[in-house]
Design a protein around this motif. Sequence first.
Motif, PDB file in Angstrom:
ATOM      1  N   GLU A 393       0.826  -1.223   0.000  1.00 15.79           N
ATOM      2  CA  GLU A 393       0.000   0.000   0.000  1.00 15.79           C
ATOM      3  C   GLU A 393       0.858   1.271   0.000  1.00 15.79           C
ATOM      4  O   GLU A 393       0.407   2.328  -0.414  1.00 15.79           O
ATOM      5  N   MET A 394       2.094   1.170   0.496  1.00 15.15           N
ATOM      6  CA  MET A 394       2.960   2.346   0.599  1.00 15.15           C
ATOM      7  C   MET A 394       3.658   2.677  -0.715  1.00 15.15           C
ATOM      8  O   MET A 394       4.201   3.762  -0.870  1.00 15.15           O
ATOM      9  N   THR A 395       3.670   1.715  -1.640  1.00 18.72           N
ATOM     10  CA  THR A 395       4.561   1.873  -2.783  1.00 18.72           C
ATOM     11  C   THR A 395       3.893   1.449  -4.083  1.00 18.72           C
ATOM     12  O   THR A 395       4.080   0.331  -4.564  1.00 18.72           O
ATOM     13  N   PRO A 396       3.115   2.335  -4.697  1.00 17.93           N
ATOM     14  CA  PRO A 396       2.317   1.957  -5.873  1.00 17.93           C
ATOM     15  C   PRO A 396       3.134   1.700  -7.142  1.00 17.93           C
ATOM     16  O   PRO A 396       2.583   1.213  -8.116  1.00 17.93           O
ATOM     17  N   LEU A 397       4.424   2.049  -7.144  1.00 18.59           N
ATOM     18  CA  LEU A 397       5.206   1.908  -8.386  1.00 18.59           C
ATOM     19  C   LEU A 397       6.251   0.788  -8.302  1.00 18.59           C
ATOM     20  O   LEU A 397       7.062   0.637  -9.212  1.00 18.59           O
ATOM     21  N   ASP A 432      -1.292  -4.696 -13.270  1.00 17.36           N
ATOM     22  CA  ASP A 432      -1.062  -4.508 -11.833  1.00 17.36           C
ATOM     23  C   ASP A 432      -0.908  -3.000 -11.539  1.00 17.36           C
ATOM     24  O   ASP A 432      -1.463  -2.477 -10.574  1.00 17.36           O
ATOM     25  N   GLN A 433      -0.202  -2.290 -12.396  1.00 14.44           N
ATOM     26  CA  GLN A 433       0.039  -0.859 -12.177  1.00 14.44           C
ATOM     27  C   GLN A 433      -1.282  -0.080 -12.170  1.00 14.44           C
ATOM     28  O   GLN A 433      -1.490   0.797 -11.331  1.00 14.44           O
ATOM     29  N   ARG A 434      -2.182  -0.435 -13.106  1.00 19.07           N
ATOM     30  CA  ARG A 434      -3.484   0.264 -13.154  1.00 19.07           C
ATOM     31  C   ARG A 434      -4.257   0.044 -11.848  1.00 19.07           C
ATOM     32  O   ARG A 434      -4.810   0.988 -11.280  1.00 19.07           O
ATOM     33  N   SER A 435      -4.267  -1.192 -11.367  1.00 21.89           N
ATOM     34  CA  SER A 435      -5.052  -1.452 -10.142  1.00 21.89           C
ATOM     35  C   SER A 435      -4.417  -0.736  -8.939  1.00 21.89           C
ATOM     36  O   SER A 435      -5.124  -0.272  -8.044  1.00 21.89           O
ATOM     37  N   ARG A 436      -3.082  -0.588  -8.938  1.00 22.25           N
ATOM     38  CA  ARG A 436      -2.431   0.146  -7.834  1.00 22.25           C
ATOM     39  C   ARG A 436      -2.800   1.634  -7.879  1.00 22.25           C
ATOM     40  O   ARG A 436      -3.027   2.269  -6.857  1.00 22.25           O
ATOM     41  N   PHE A 437      -2.843   2.192  -9.084  1.00 21.64           N
ATOM     42  CA  PHE A 437      -3.252   3.593  -9.219  1.00 21.64           C
ATOM     43  C   PHE A 437      -4.698   3.764  -8.727  1.00 21.64           C
ATOM     44  O   PHE A 437      -5.048   4.769  -8.103  1.00 21.64           O
ATOM     45  N   GLU A 438      -5.550   2.768  -9.042  1.00 22.07           N
ATOM     46  CA  GLU A 438      -6.952   2.857  -8.628  1.00 22.07           C
ATOM     47  C   GLU A 438      -7.081   2.842  -7.100  1.00 22.07           C
ATOM     48  O   GLU A 438      -7.923   3.537  -6.529  1.00 22.07           O
ATOM     49  N   GLU A 439      -6.223   2.049  -6.445  1.00 24.26           N
ATOM     50  CA  GLU A 439      -6.190   2.044  -4.969  1.00 24.26           C
ATOM     51  C   GLU A 439      -5.825   3.431  -4.442  1.00 24.26           C
ATOM     52  O   GLU A 439      -6.357   3.903  -3.435  1.00 24.26           O
ATOM     53  N   MET A 452      -1.329   9.272  -5.084  1.00 25.51           N
ATOM     54  CA  MET A 452      -0.886   9.463  -6.471  1.00 25.51           C
ATOM     55  C   MET A 452      -2.051   9.575  -7.449  1.00 25.51           C
ATOM     56  O   MET A 452      -3.084   8.927  -7.274  1.00 25.51           O
ATOM     57  N   ALA A 453      -1.840  10.371  -8.490  1.00 29.18           N
ATOM     58  CA  ALA A 453      -2.850  10.499  -9.554  1.00 29.18           C
ATOM     59  C   ALA A 453      -2.687   9.343 -10.540  1.00 29.18           C
ATOM     60  O   ALA A 453      -1.612   8.763 -10.657  1.00 29.18           O
ATOM     61  N   LEU A 454      -3.772   9.021 -11.240  1.00 28.89           N
ATOM     62  CA  LEU A 454      -3.719   7.973 -12.258  1.00 28.89           C
ATOM     63  C   LEU A 454      -3.245   8.605 -13.575  1.00 28.89           C
ATOM     64  O   LEU A 454      -3.842   9.565 -14.040  1.00 28.89           O
ATOM     65  N   ASP A 455      -2.175   8.063 -14.130  1.00 25.84           N
ATOM     66  CA  ASP A 455      -1.564   8.646 -15.325  1.00 25.84           C
ATOM     67  C   ASP A 455      -1.791   7.710 -16.517  1.00 25.84           C
ATOM     68  O   ASP A 455      -1.070   6.727 -16.700  1.00 25.84           O
ATOM     69  N   GLU A 456      -2.817   8.017 -17.325  1.00 24.45           N
ATOM     70  CA  GLU A 456      -3.187   7.154 -18.458  1.00 24.45           C
ATOM     71  C   GLU A 456      -2.041   7.051 -19.479  1.00 24.45           C
ATOM     72  O   GLU A 456      -1.801   5.982 -20.043  1.00 24.45           O
ATOM     73  N   GLU A 457      -1.361   8.163 -19.748  1.00 22.42           N
ATOM     74  CA  GLU A 457      -0.289   8.148 -20.750  1.00 22.42           C
ATOM     75  C   GLU A 457       0.849   7.233 -20.313  1.00 22.42           C
ATOM     76  O   GLU A 457       1.440   6.515 -21.118  1.00 22.42           O
ATOM     77  N   PHE A 458       1.163   7.253 -19.001  1.00 25.91           N
ATOM     78  CA  PHE A 458       2.216   6.376 -18.496  1.00 25.91           C
ATOM     79  C   PHE A 458       1.780   4.910 -18.609  1.00 25.91           C
ATOM     80  O   PHE A 458       2.561   4.044 -19.024  1.00 25.91           O
ATOM     81  N   LEU A 459       0.512   4.627 -18.280  1.00 28.80           N
ATOM     82  CA  LEU A 459       0.014   3.243 -18.372  1.00 28.80           C
ATOM     83  C   LEU A 459       0.071   2.743 -19.811  1.00 28.80           C
ATOM     84  O   LEU A 459       0.449   1.597 -20.062  1.00 28.80           O
ATOM     85  N   GLU A 460      -0.263   3.622 -20.745  1.00 30.85           N
ATOM     86  CA  GLU A 460      -0.211   3.212 -22.149  1.00 30.85           C
ATOM     87  C   GLU A 460       1.239   2.914 -22.557  1.00 30.85           C
ATOM     88  O   GLU A 460       1.512   1.924 -23.253  1.00 30.85           O
ATOM     89  N   ALA A 461       2.166   3.748 -22.092  1.00 34.20           N
ATOM     90  CA  ALA A 461       3.592   3.515 -22.398  1.00 34.20           C
ATOM     91  C   ALA A 461       4.023   2.155 -21.852  1.00 34.20           C
ATOM     92  O   ALA A 461       4.713   1.378 -22.521  1.00 34.20           O
ATOM     93  N   LEU A 462       3.570   1.849 -20.628  1.00 31.19           N
ATOM     94  CA  LEU A 462       3.937   0.584 -19.978  1.00 31.19           C
ATOM     95  C   LEU A 462       3.408  -0.616 -20.768  1.00 31.19           C
ATOM     96  O   LEU A 462       4.025  -1.683 -20.783  1.00 31.19           O
ATOM     97  N   GLU A 463       2.287  -0.430 -21.450  1.00 38.27           N
ATOM     98  CA  GLU A 463       1.693  -1.516 -22.233  1.00 38.27           C
ATOM     99  C   GLU A 463       2.548  -1.893 -23.453  1.00 38.27           C
ATOM    100  O   GLU A 463       2.388  -2.964 -24.016  1.00 38.27           O
ATOM    101  N   TYR A 464       3.453  -1.002 -23.857  1.00 37.27           N
ATOM    102  CA  TYR A 464       4.380  -1.353 -24.941  1.00 37.27           C
ATOM    103  C   TYR A 464       5.468  -2.314 -24.455  1.00 37.27           C
ATOM    104  O   TYR A 464       6.197  -2.880 -25.270  1.00 37.27           O
ATOM    105  N   GLY A 465       5.574  -2.480 -23.145  1.00 35.31           N
ATOM    106  CA  GLY A 465       6.545  -3.421 -22.587  1.00 35.31           C
ATOM    107  C   GLY A 465       7.758  -2.712 -22.012  1.00 35.31           C
ATOM    108  O   GLY A 465       8.465  -2.011 -22.728  1.00 35.31           O
TER     109      GLY A 465
END
Length: 508
Positions: A393-397, A432-439, A452-465
């Motif tokens: 819970e302390m570390t969403p990233l 996993d990252q999306r669900s942590r942002f949602e928490e 922390m705010a939910l960052d859609e652009e970062f999540l999309e970047a992460l989806e590229y691997g």
Amino acid sequence: MHHLSEQELIRRQTLEEMRASGLNPFPAEAFKVNTNSKLIKEGFEQNPEAFQDLSLAGRVMMKRIMGKASFAELQDGHGKIQIYINRDLICPDEDKELYNTVFKKWIDLGDFVGVKGYAFKTQTGETSIHVSELKFLSKSLHPLPVVKTDADGKVHDAFSDPELRYRRKHVDLLVNAQVKEIFIKRTNIIHTMRTYFNSNGWMEVETPVLQSIHGGAAARPFKTHHNALDIPLFLRIANELYLKRLIIGGFDGVYEFGKMFRNEGMDRTHNPEFTSMEIYIAFKDYLWMMEMVEDLLEHVSKTVSGSSIVKIGNNEINFTKPYKRLSMYEAIELYSGIQVDGKTESELRELCKQHHVKQDESYGFGKLVDALFGHFVESHLIQPTYITDYPIEMTPLAKKHRSKEGLVERFELFVNGKEIANAYSELNDPIDQRSRFEEQLKLAERGDDEAMALDEEFLEALEYGMPPTSGLGIGIDRLTMLLTGQEAIQEVLFFPQMKPQAKDHHSA
């Protein structure tokens, strides 16, 4: 304009006299310098012939008039040196004006002069400059504090009030030689770290300071507005999410030294803007990073201080690797007897209340653990100590721990009771990252203004691997405090943030 003191009025009068006589108090042409005070003092004895044709410039810090011969002390960027002026030598023929008016009457402490001449030793054995030419370079209209040292080496009238020193750092640097040394060391620390990273093939980069979503840390941001786009922007609280995009983009190792901004309290270890170094290395994990950090800090300490042991207050800190490692739960149990593992949020809240640990209803499980840790553990961590394996819970990233349920692969390095580094095995699973942002959004709804705010652009970047990666942040101001033996962050910042002063009654 502020109310002028008697001394300031006299200096302005002198300024007018100089102008009326045709002497420009602020001449434009350059004065060519070929040496400095340190080179002369260190080299003259071994090789006097090399110091016969000197050209030096600096501030007059002391003046002693003795009839037609006088001594003064000149301070340049490297230290102080005595100069000797003989009226008959610097004044052509019978014209004694340069000496009688310019040197004796018009040159004040703090003024800049350029001198030419040769080095010699006085009868008392002090390396000095015998002046053959004197040129006035710049007038000082505000008197410097006069710091005197008596025969027993005691300092009188020192410019030592911290409030004044932090507000007028230019004066602090001028009259307190040891202050300049702190900043020379600070630059050396950053230079040594850069050299270490570059030698490993990691690349220095720059990322935006103005961000549309403040991410990468838990902190309150500064908010501003972009007029042309008509959108709110935030000053960055971290650069993590941009640096990770660069790892996704194919760099194996990137790092950035940069200013971060957090709209929070100020004290002896916090300034609203601070310098952070963040580095991300592909195909590594937090265990590898612990070894790299130990190696780096031992190297930096030896390079900058000549030793891996530094003194701060009454503590001797030893940066020699390896460093002690304790998991967060072990550390809390060791110093408080409290077993956190297996406890619910409400049980933790009760424990905090029992032990008078500051908390409120917006605190989730992670923040409650952090509150207990801060209360019971931090002050004991004097020697470099890794605290590892934090609650999720302390570390969403950060990545979930490979073997311990409910924890993540994270460490913080504590030295002298304060955190100076924070690192993870980075979370690279976008789901996993999306669900942590949602928490985090749920915590924000409960009133946690650091969530922390939910960052859609970062999540999309992460989806590229993103490859498995380890990231690290080091607070440069706190590291500098440790390596220069300072206990207040204001001592290692040129211009710390200060409360506005009450208006001067005399101001126009």
